[in-house]
Design an enzyme around this catalytic site. Structure first.
Site, short mmCIF file in Angstrom:
data_model
loop_
_atom_site.label_atom_id
_atom_site.label_comp_id
_atom_site.label_asym_id
_atom_site.label_seq_id
_atom_site.Cartn_x
_atom_site.Cartn_y
_atom_site.Cartn_z
CB CYS A 133 -0.93 -0.01 1.21
SG CYS A 133 -1.94 1.46 1.33
CB CYS A 136 -0.70 2.51 4.08
SG CYS A 136 -2.12 1.82 3.24
CG ASP A 137 3.12 1.20 4.53
OD1 ASP A 137 2.64 1.70 5.58
OD2 ASP A 137 2.94 0.03 4.21
#
Ligand SMILES: Cc1cc2nc3c(=O)[nH]c(=O)nc-3n(C[C@H](O)[C@H](O)[C@H](O)COP(=O)(O)OP(=O)(O)OC[C@H]3O[C@@H](n4cnc5c(N)ncnc54)[C@H](O)[C@@H]3O)c2cc1C
Length: 303
Positions: A133, A136-137
């Site tokens: 992701c 997200c990261d």
């Protein structure tokens, strides 16, 4: 706990949410369940530029808009990780980790999960440099070097997103040609800090406690080399979340749901909607399409 309802919708991604909106408007009693966050995969997407009504919107912002619409329509999302669906002929027994629900109809809209590279180091270093992701990261890799693996829309889109945060993005792809839209490929080619490594297959992710590199093999020469990277983002396709339906003879070889035009499977009353279905194009618009069709078909049968 035991409950009874007309329809259970499994999954609150675009497909499940759309089904819920249509059922609510048809005044049909239903329960919408998810084991994670409303919006499904949309939460994991960087920028979306192909959903009508939004020239450019981030995934989390669009997911929040979906959520706001549910709230405005007074549609709750219950927590539930569905473990099994049993056919009672007629009707269904749906068992989650929390409760049992009896329903006349089920709409399975539980989407897909990312396919793994299945190379040494991947499992051990997931969460330590390997991520599925970018939204997200991606921030964890500011100013660093990352590799995206894959050649579809998701891979190219996320490579472009990561190029805005990181020093360099390698796109590792096993062929010369891409499945991604030409526009995305062209944009990536014109992005100075994206470098394509083609005809290459990852063979190992290296690093002790944290990702330090990715070893790749050229498909034609079999020559191996290791690229020094801090992060690795595989986007090489997906597997359907149909484990709770695997005892029904309604799945194709990859486990995707086989549905008719009205989104119903060969089990009377069991519908599939969204990425979980066997289909050509897995996108937000096609997921919402399926959710609407399934809900309307049910509403015609109920009334
Ligand atoms: C990186 C990336 C970028 C993308 N970019 C775009 C884009 O720009 N435009 C576009 O149109 N599409 C894009 N997509 C595709 C799009 O996100 C999907 O097609 C869409 O989200 C599918 O919706 P869905 O409702 O079928 O499934 P999902 O969105 O996957 O939702 C499924 C839901 O089911 C839940 N669930 C799963 N198993 C269970 C269970 N056992 N019990 C209960 N709940 C369960 C999950 O938690 C999830 O919330 C992208 C996808 C990715 C990965």
């Amino acid at each position: 706990m035991e409950r009874k309802t007309k329809v259970v919708i499994i999954g609150s991604g675009p497909a499940g949410i759309t089904a819920a909106i249509y059922l609510k408007r048809a005044l049909i009693d239903f329960i919408l369940l998810d084991k994670y966050t409303p919006g499904g995969k949309v939460n994991l997407t960087g920028e979306i530029e192909n959903y009508p009504g939004f020239s450019k919107v981030t995934g989390p912002d669009l997911a929040f808009k979906f959520f706001e619409q549910l709230q405005a329509m007074d549609i709750p999302i219950d927590y539930g990780d569905i473990r099994t669906v049993e056919y009672l002929n007629p009707g269904f027994k749906v068992v989650s980790d929390e409760e049992t629900i009896y329903a006349d109809y089920v709409i399975a809209a539980s989407g897909t999960k990312e396919r793994l590279l299945n190379v040494p180091g991947e499992e051990r270093l997931t969460g330590h440099g390997v991520s599925y992701c970018a939204v997200c990261d991606g921030n964890l890799f500011k100013g660093q070097v990352v590799a995206v693996v894959g050649g579809g829309n998701s891979a190219l889109q996320e490579a472009l997103y990561l190029s805005t945060l990181t020093k360099k993005v390698y796109v590792i792809h096993r062929r010369q040609g891409f499945r991604a839209e030409n526009r995305l490929v062209e944009r990536a080619r014109k992005t100075p800090n994206i470098e394509f490594i083609l005809d290459a297959i990852p063979t190992e992710i290296v690093g002790d406690l944290q990702v330090e590199g990715i070893t790749i093999e050229n498909k034609f020469t079999n020559v191996q080399s290791t690229l020094a990277v801090n992060g690795i983002f595989p986007f090489i396709g997906m597997n359907p979340n149909t484990g709770f339906l695997k005892h029904f003879p309604i799945l194709n070889e990859q486990g995707f749901l086989l549905v008719h035009e009205n989104m119903m499977t060969d089990i009377d009353g069991l519908y599939g909607a969204g990425d979980i279905n066997h289909k050509e194009l897995r996108q937000i618009v096609t997921a919402t399409n399926d959710g609407a069709i399934a809900a309307i078909d049910i509403s015609h049968r109920v009334q």
